[in-house]
Design an enzyme around this catalytic site. Structure first.
Site, short mmCIF file in Angstrom:
data_model
loop_
_atom_site.label_atom_id
_atom_site.label_comp_id
_atom_site.label_asym_id
_atom_site.label_seq_id
_atom_site.Cartn_x
_atom_site.Cartn_y
_atom_site.Cartn_z
CG ASP A 24 -1.73 1.19 1.43
OD1 ASP A 24 -1.61 2.15 0.64
OD2 ASP A 24 -2.54 1.19 2.38
N GLY A 46 -9.64 4.68 -5.92
CA GLY A 46 -8.35 4.01 -6.11
C GLY A 46 -7.26 4.56 -5.21
CG ASP A 48 -6.80 10.84 -6.32
OD1 ASP A 48 -6.10 11.46 -5.51
OD2 ASP A 48 -7.57 11.38 -7.13
CB SER A 131 -3.18 4.99 -16.59
OG SER A 131 -3.30 6.38 -16.74
N GLY A 133 -5.76 1.17 -13.25
CA GLY A 133 -6.95 0.80 -12.48
C GLY A 133 -8.18 1.38 -13.16
N1 AR6 Z 1 -1.25 1.51 -3.09
C1 AR6 Z 1 -0.66 1.18 -4.26
N2 AR6 Z 1 -1.35 0.97 -5.39
C2 AR6 Z 1 -2.70 1.11 -5.33
C3 AR6 Z 1 -3.39 1.47 -4.15
C4 AR6 Z 1 -2.60 1.68 -2.99
N3 AR6 Z 1 -3.15 2.01 -1.82
N4 AR6 Z 1 -4.71 1.52 -4.43
C5 AR6 Z 1 -4.86 1.20 -5.73
N5 AR6 Z 1 -3.65 0.94 -6.28
P1 AR6 Z 1 -6.18 3.71 -9.84
P2 AR6 Z 1 -5.90 5.21 -12.38
C6 AR6 Z 1 -3.29 0.57 -7.65
O1 AR6 Z 1 -7.55 3.28 -10.22
O2 AR6 Z 1 -6.16 3.97 -13.14
C7 AR6 Z 1 -9.10 7.90 -9.25
O3 AR6 Z 1 -10.49 8.02 -9.02
C8 AR6 Z 1 -4.36 -0.05 -8.50
O4 AR6 Z 1 -4.49 -1.45 -8.20
O5 AR6 Z 1 -5.96 4.17 -8.44
O6 AR6 Z 1 -4.74 6.07 -12.77
C9 AR6 Z 1 -8.47 9.20 -9.69
O7 AR6 Z 1 -9.07 10.31 -9.05
C10 AR6 Z 1 -3.77 0.18 -9.88
O8 AR6 Z 1 -2.78 -0.80 -10.16
O9 AR6 Z 1 -5.68 4.95 -10.79
C11 AR6 Z 1 -8.75 9.19 -11.16
O10 AR6 Z 1 -10.05 9.64 -11.44
C12 AR6 Z 1 -3.07 1.54 -9.74
O11 AR6 Z 1 -2.97 1.77 -8.34
C13 AR6 Z 1 -8.63 7.73 -11.53
O12 AR6 Z 1 -8.91 7.02 -10.33
C14 AR6 Z 1 -3.81 2.69 -10.38
O13 AR6 Z 1 -5.21 2.52 -10.19
C15 AR6 Z 1 -7.22 7.38 -11.95
O14 AR6 Z 1 -7.21 6.06 -12.42
#
Ligand code: AR6
Length: 187
Positions: A24, A46, A48, A131, A133
């Site tokens: 995490d 996610g 963020d 990107s 997720g």
């Molecule tokens: N630690 C590490 N990695 C993580 C964590 C964490 N705590 N939580 C999720 N991931 P995403 P995106 C991973 O969806 O695709 C938001 O709403 C996850 O498994 O977080 O860039 C923003 O505000 C994946 O591999 O980001 C934007 O609107 C990676 O982080 C949108 O999501 C990215 O997933 C951005 O989407």
């Protein structure tokens, strides 16, 4: 994996500065963690959402003063209640099938984040898999782009000497290990 370097931090950087972990990202005490944000910089789901929750409400208050961020760009803020001293917020591309400059924009996220970290004199930086997720970028395509952009940057002088690919699943970590191995880096 760690690397040796001159105590003054002036040693040329190289691939040995990279490591891959499953964790995490909000728990990491690197000088900065990178947030996969959206253009508003005001939080979301996610990683963020997790970063904003862990940093506390001071983070969104600070982000409100920044006026957003374009896709492929990055902004530096304090980490507030996070173990990391700083957050670098970058906005990855939404996957639209590959014909909308997604690859270049994703590489730009890594490049711009590293550029800001160097500018701020930071030594260690952790990236999530930007990107891959909610934004739907295929993870097997993103990992080599991420690794390529980071290695390219580390080939030049700068303050960042340790880059952590902080994956959220073993599958994602495997993809980053594979990408590093493709560059001849044992990972
Ligand atoms: N630690 C590490 N990695 C993580 C964590 C964490 N705590 N939580 C999720 N991931 P995403 P995106 C991973 O969806 O695709 C938001 O709403 C996850 O498994 O977080 O860039 C923003 O505000 C994946 O591999 O980001 C934007 O609107 C990676 O982080 C949108 O999501 C990215 O997933 C951005 O989407």
């Amino acid at each position: 994996m760690s690397r040796s370097m001159a105590p003054d931090g002036a040693a040329p950087r190289g691939p040995a500065a990279c490591e891959v972990i499953v964790a995490d990202i909000t728990r990491l005490a690197t000088d900065a963690i990178v947030n996969a944000a959206n253009a508003s910089l005001l939080g979301g789901g996610g990683v963020d959402g997790a970063i904003h929750r862990a940093a506390g409400p001071e983070l969104v208050a600070h982000c409100r003063t920044l006026g957003g961020c374009l896709t492929g760009e990055a902004r530096l803020t304090p980490g507030f209640r996070l173990p990391a001293r700083h957050v670098i917020h970058t906005v990855g591309p939404v996957w639209r099938g590959g014909g909308a400059d997604e690859d270049a924009l994703l590489a730009s996220c890594y490049r711009e984040s590293l550029r800001l970290a160097d500018e701020a004199g930071l030594a260690s930086l952790a990236f999530p898999a930007i990107s891959t997720g909610i934004y739907g970028f295929p993870p097997e395509r993103a990992a080599p782009l991420a690794v390529g952009a980071v290695l390219d940057h580390l080939g030049r002088p700068g303050s960042v000497t340790r880059v952590v690919f902080c994956c959220f699943s073993q599958g994602s970590a495997d993809l980053h290990h594979d990408a590093l191995r493709a560059h001849g880096i044992p990972a």
